[in-house]
Design a protein around this motif. Structure first.
Motif, PDB file in Angstrom:
ATOM      1  N   GLN A  62       0.807  -1.135   0.529  1.00  0.00           N
ATOM      2  CA  GLN A  62       0.000  -0.115   0.413  1.00  0.00           C
ATOM      3  C   GLN A  62       1.052   1.835  -0.011  1.00  0.00           C
ATOM      4  O   GLN A  62       0.363   2.432  -1.052  1.00  0.00           O
ATOM      5  N   ILE A  63       2.105   1.496   0.931  1.00  0.00           N
ATOM      6  CA  ILE A  63       2.863   2.606   0.965  1.00  0.00           C
ATOM      7  C   ILE A  63       3.153   2.443  -0.457  1.00  0.00           C
ATOM      8  O   ILE A  63       3.856   3.767  -0.854  1.00  0.00           O
ATOM      9  N   ARG A  64       4.231   2.030  -0.627  1.00  0.00           N
ATOM     10  CA  ARG A  64       5.549   2.239  -2.040  1.00  0.00           C
ATOM     11  C   ARG A  64       4.411   2.277  -3.310  1.00  0.00           C
ATOM     12  O   ARG A  64       4.205   2.877  -3.717  1.00  0.00           O
ATOM     13  N   VAL A  65       2.455   1.971  -3.193  1.00  0.00           N
ATOM     14  CA  VAL A  65       2.206   2.086  -4.172  1.00  0.00           C
ATOM     15  C   VAL A  65       1.439   3.239  -4.521  1.00  0.00           C
ATOM     16  O   VAL A  65       1.454   3.866  -5.451  1.00  0.00           O
ATOM     17  N   HIS A  66       0.685   3.702  -3.218  1.00  0.00           N
ATOM     18  CA  HIS A  66       0.431   4.984  -3.051  1.00  0.00           C
ATOM     19  C   HIS A  66       1.435   6.189  -3.279  1.00  0.00           C
ATOM     20  O   HIS A  66       0.834   6.866  -4.308  1.00  0.00           O
ATOM     21  N   PHE A  67       2.221   6.725  -2.934  1.00  0.00           N
ATOM     22  CA  PHE A  67       3.258   7.268  -3.065  1.00  0.00           C
ATOM     23  C   PHE A  67       4.029   6.818  -4.324  1.00  0.00           C
ATOM     24  O   PHE A  67       4.295   8.033  -4.948  1.00  0.00           O
ATOM     25  N   SER A  68       3.937   5.345  -4.995  1.00  0.00           N
ATOM     26  CA  SER A  68       5.098   5.766  -6.295  1.00  0.00           C
ATOM     27  C   SER A  68       3.937   6.382  -7.513  1.00  0.00           C
ATOM     28  O   SER A  68       4.126   7.381  -8.041  1.00  0.00           O
ATOM     29  N   ALA A  69       2.269   6.039  -7.265  1.00  0.00           N
ATOM     30  CA  ALA A  69       0.632   6.587  -8.131  1.00  0.00           C
ATOM     31  C   ALA A  69       1.455   8.156  -8.157  1.00  0.00           C
ATOM     32  O   ALA A  69       0.693   9.022  -8.523  1.00  0.00           O
ATOM     33  N   MET A  70       2.028   8.621  -7.025  1.00  0.00           N
ATOM     34  CA  MET A  70       2.272  10.598  -7.152  1.00  0.00           C
ATOM     35  C   MET A  70       3.061  10.685  -7.515  1.00  0.00           C
ATOM     36  O   MET A  70       3.278  11.761  -7.378  1.00  0.00           O
ATOM     37  N   GLY A  71       3.732   9.929  -7.712  1.00  0.00           N
ATOM     38  CA  GLY A  71       5.399  10.744  -8.696  1.00  0.00           C
ATOM     39  C   GLY A  71       6.411  10.368  -7.398  1.00  0.00           C
ATOM     40  O   GLY A  71       7.453  10.558  -7.194  1.00  0.00           O
ATOM     41  N   HIS A  72       6.578   9.881  -5.827  1.00  0.00           N
ATOM     42  CA  HIS A  72       7.252   9.934  -5.241  1.00  0.00           C
ATOM     43  C   HIS A  72       7.810   8.351  -4.508  1.00  0.00           C
ATOM     44  O   HIS A  72       7.376   7.948  -2.890  1.00  0.00           O
ATOM     45  N   PRO A  73       7.804   7.232  -5.363  1.00  0.00           N
ATOM     46  CA  PRO A  73       8.347   6.369  -5.245  1.00  0.00           C
ATOM     47  C   PRO A  73       9.500   6.366  -3.846  1.00  0.00           C
ATOM     48  O   PRO A  73      10.721   6.938  -3.529  1.00  0.00           O
ATOM     49  N   LEU A  74       9.589   5.210  -3.352  1.00  0.00           N
ATOM     50  CA  LEU A  74       9.952   5.237  -2.002  1.00  0.00           C
ATOM     51  C   LEU A  74      11.959   5.301  -2.012  1.00  0.00           C
ATOM     52  O   LEU A  74      11.735   4.192  -3.274  1.00  0.00           O
ATOM     53  N   VAL A  75      12.444   5.712  -1.268  1.00  0.00           N
ATOM     54  CA  VAL A  75      14.622   5.656  -2.112  1.00  0.00           C
ATOM     55  C   VAL A  75      14.392   3.786  -1.769  1.00  0.00           C
ATOM     56  O   VAL A  75      14.225   2.690  -0.765  1.00  0.00           O
ATOM     57  N   GLY A  76      15.177   3.874  -2.640  1.00  0.00           N
ATOM     58  CA  GLY A  76      15.420   2.237  -2.548  1.00  0.00           C
ATOM     59  C   GLY A  76      14.589   0.901  -2.887  1.00  0.00           C
ATOM     60  O   GLY A  76      14.649  -0.254  -3.209  1.00  0.00           O
ATOM     61  N   ASP A  77      13.252   1.395  -3.373  1.00  0.00           N
ATOM     62  CA  ASP A  77      12.561   0.290  -4.199  1.00  0.00           C
ATOM     63  C   ASP A  77      12.697   0.733  -5.374  1.00  0.00           C
ATOM     64  O   ASP A  77      11.562   1.222  -6.190  1.00  0.00           O
ATOM     65  N   ASP A  78      13.181  -0.144  -6.297  1.00  0.00           N
ATOM     66  CA  ASP A  78      13.312  -0.672  -7.648  1.00  0.00           C
ATOM     67  C   ASP A  78      12.053  -0.926  -7.921  1.00  0.00           C
ATOM     68  O   ASP A  78      11.930  -0.594  -9.511  1.00  0.00           O
ATOM     69  N   LEU A  79      11.072  -1.846  -7.556  1.00  0.00           N
ATOM     70  CA  LEU A  79      10.244  -2.096  -8.061  1.00  0.00           C
ATOM     71  C   LEU A  79       8.917  -1.273  -8.397  1.00  0.00           C
ATOM     72  O   LEU A  79       8.194  -1.333  -9.430  1.00  0.00           O
ATOM     73  N   TYR A  80       8.551  -0.455  -7.478  1.00  0.00           N
ATOM     74  CA  TYR A  80       8.157   0.705  -7.555  1.00  0.00           C
ATOM     75  C   TYR A  80       8.227   2.706  -8.388  1.00  0.00           C
ATOM     76  O   TYR A  80       7.932   3.073  -7.872  1.00  0.00           O
ATOM     77  N   GLY A  81      10.129   2.623  -9.141  1.00  0.00           N
ATOM     78  CA  GLY A  81      10.464   3.136  -9.737  1.00  0.00           C
ATOM     79  C   GLY A  81      11.536   4.131  -8.291  1.00  0.00           C
ATOM     80  O   GLY A  81      11.993   5.505  -9.015  1.00  0.00           O
TER      81      GLY A  81
END
Length: 125
Positions: A62-81
């Motif tokens: 959830q956190i990874r998907v929501h922030f990636s969708a906003m254009g702010h992927p998590l640092v180190g999360d290459d699956l979601y950008g």
């Protein structure tokens, strides 16, 4: 997460479901399950943001998907950008967890300090 947030706090309400063609990845999809994430900005520096997050729902990634969708992927999360240049893993940490034990009905509360690699990443920012 990467990038500077436009709002210091907010709520992300966006349905999450499986990404088409993947058994692992999730995405914001209209036909997905309701997902609600509340956030509050704590610090921004050098293109990174430290946020406090409270989940109202608990969808997979959830956190990874929501922030990636906003254009702010998590640092180190290459699956979601997110880039792995600063950290080789997702910059995601649960600092506090509170729940009622299902058998004893006792309220349980746990806390955890930030791991050293996250502290170091924040200091370099």
């Amino acid at each position: 997460m990467t990038g500077d947030l436009q709002k210091e706090q907010g709520t992300i309400t966006a349905n999450i479901g499986r990404k088409e063609g993947s058994i692992i990845e999730r995405a914001v999809v209209a036909a997905g399950q309701t997902a609600i994430t509340h956030y509050k900005l704590l610090k921004e520096k050098n293109g990174m943001s430290l946020v406090e997050i409270q989940l109202e729902t608990g969808r997979t990634h959830q956190i990874r998907v929501h922030f990636s969708a906003m254009g702010h992927p998590l640092v180190g999360d290459d699956l979601y950008g997110g880039s792995t240049a600063r950290m080789k893993r997702q910059a995601l940490h649960s600092a506090m967890l509170t729940f009622t034990h299902p058998m004893t009905h006792q309220l349980l509360h746990f806390t955890s300090e930030l791991p050293n690699d996250m502290v170091q990443c924040m200091m370099e920012a």
